[in-house]
Design an enzyme around this catalytic site. Structure first.
Site, PDB file in Angstrom:
ATOM      1  N   ASP A  80      29.276 -24.622 102.467  1.00 52.76           N
ATOM      2  CA  ASP A  80      28.055 -24.994 103.185  1.00 52.76           C
ATOM      3  C   ASP A  80      28.181 -24.630 104.663  1.00 52.76           C
ATOM      4  OD1 ASP A  80      29.996 -27.137 103.604  1.00 52.76           O
ATOM      5  OD2 ASP A  80      28.361 -28.275 104.527  1.00 52.76           O
ATOM      6  N   GLU A 175      30.837 -30.030 103.359  1.00 48.81           N
ATOM      7  CA  GLU A 175      31.869 -30.412 104.326  1.00 48.81           C
ATOM      8  C   GLU A 175      31.264 -30.693 105.693  1.00 48.81           C
ATOM      9  OE1 GLU A 175      34.978 -29.695 107.477  1.00 48.81           O
ATOM     10  OE2 GLU A 175      33.048 -28.706 107.133  1.00 48.81           O
TER      11      GLU A 175
END
Length: 409
Positions: A80, A175
């Site tokens: 991400d 994350e």
């Protein structure tokens, strides 16, 4: 080098921005686009036991090619990108043989990447840089790490003369919003230790990070008609301002460095009747960390004592802790990474992380997990860039760690 460039670009053009307001995992559906691509790519290069679960956590195995017992090691990155700045429609620029001067990212908008502001650029003169076009982030955090892990695994598969034990790789969602390790199955991963490839400049090797907490400060006011408010109105925004100004003025991100902790006011939403302050609290030292949380609560109690009713409500939640406590008992895992860098002619930069990493949470989940450079700079914004040579070196570090771990002695 071109294969690393091509692989990296194929990842960064896929928008994988995460969303802290979402309750799903992954937090955005578009993260599946890259996750599914990575699964197929891992299979294509010859990795085994490639899996992806219902939350988009990816794992794969490179089997050992030695006959003696070797610890199972892992390499982990996240796919991400931060919601702090848009990662949609990334249009990378490739700057070959960088000359050390200003780089025009966007001529129309006058956006320039300059060594006058970012002097780290000067250490990459003569190298190939990948930058943004000034309108998006790049995504090197942490698609550079994914590029390096997959490229290293492909290299080891194609060069069986390099001896190594069993290697596990893992790629995680979310994350950037602090949830990357939340649903990571450490037992399934099955590694003795691992490394996150999620650092910045070449040479970084980190096994210390902040202790972290988030604080929500709700300030309650009382709204009445302003023409008849004397002795009746309580303006929550004024109380919130008092609270903000009562915290140490110089203990903020813009005034601190190295091991210094801070209070960071990240957002304010205010009206007369209610103001909400969002803080993050950070400190490497556990005692100082606890003292910072206590200071927040004590300040709220002090202000509350000035009123007939409670006007401030504090909610503090710990987010992650300093991995140093879990890594120091197994410092050989840091020593191996340091030796790998030295053998490759890279000067190790061992320093604390002024932030968090999946590795901090994973270390407390039973998987000691230092952090290694992925090569990028200026993460989370339009000035992000990555030297290709740094990604090449990070790939080599992964292979060298695998080789050193497999040595019988």
């Amino acid at each position: 080098m071109q294969n690393i460039i091509d692989r990296f670009i194929s990842y960064i053009i896929i928008d994988t921005e995460s969303d802290p307001k979402s309750s799903t995992t992954p937090s955005t559906l578009k993260q599946w686009d890259l996750a599914n691509k990575l699964v197929e790519e891992l299979k294509t290069i010859g990795m085994q036991d490639v899996t992806i679960d219902e939350n988009a956590y990816i794992m794969a195995t490179l089997p050992s090619n030695v006959n003696h017992d070797v610890p199972t090691i892992g390499f982990i990155s996240h796919f991400d990108t931060t919601p702090d700045f848009t990662g949609a429609n990334v249009n990378p620029q490739i700057i070959k043989n960088y000359n050390g001067k200003d780089i025009i990212l966007n001529e129309e908008e006058g956006i320039i990447l300059s060594p006058d502001l970012f002097d780290d650029l000067l250490q990459y003169k003569g190298q190939t840089l990948i930058t943004t076009d000034g309108t998006t982030l790049l995504g090197a955090d942490d698609k550079a790490g994914i590029t390096e892990i997959i490229t290293a695994m492909e290299y080891l598969i194609n060069h069986p003369e390099i001896k190594h034990g069993k290697i596990r790789v893992g790629f995680t969602p979310d994350e950037e919003i602090g949830r990357g390790a939340h649903k990571f199955d450490v037992e399934k991963f099955g590694a003795d230790w691992a490394y996150t490839m999620d650092g910045s400049q070449i040479g970084e090797l980190e096994y210390e990070n902040f202790n972290a907490a988030g604080a929500v400060i709700k300030v309650k006011g009382k709204i009445v008609h302003p023409g008849y408010a004397k002795g009746k109105m309580i303006n929550s925004m004024y109380i919130a301002t008092e609270f903000i100004n009562s915290l140490p003025e110089l203990e903020t991100p813009e005034h601190t460095e190295n091991y210094q902790g801070f209070f960071h006011l990240s957002s304010i939403e205010g009206k007369v009747e209610e103001t909400i302050l969002q803080y993050i609290i950070r400190d490497h030292d556990k005692k100082h960390f606890e003292a910072r949380k206590e200071m927040i609560q004590n300040l709220a109690d002090e202000i509350n004592s000035q009123y007939e009713r409670e006007v401030i409500v504090v909610e503090i939640k710990d987010q992650y802790y300093n991995m140093k406590e879990k890594v120091e008992p197994v410092m050989h895992i840091v020593d191996i990474a340091e030796e790998a860098m030295k053998q490759l002619g890279i000067k190790p930069l061992i320093k604390p992380i002024r932030g968090g990493t999946d590795g901090s949470q994973l270390s407390y989940m039973g998987l000691p997990c230092p952090n290694i450079f992925a090569g990028g700079h200026n993460f989370h914004g339009r000035y992000e860039y990555v030297p290709v040579e740094s990604m090449v070196k990070a790939t080599q570090v992964i292979c060298k760690i695998a080789e050193l771990t497999a040595l019988k002695n």
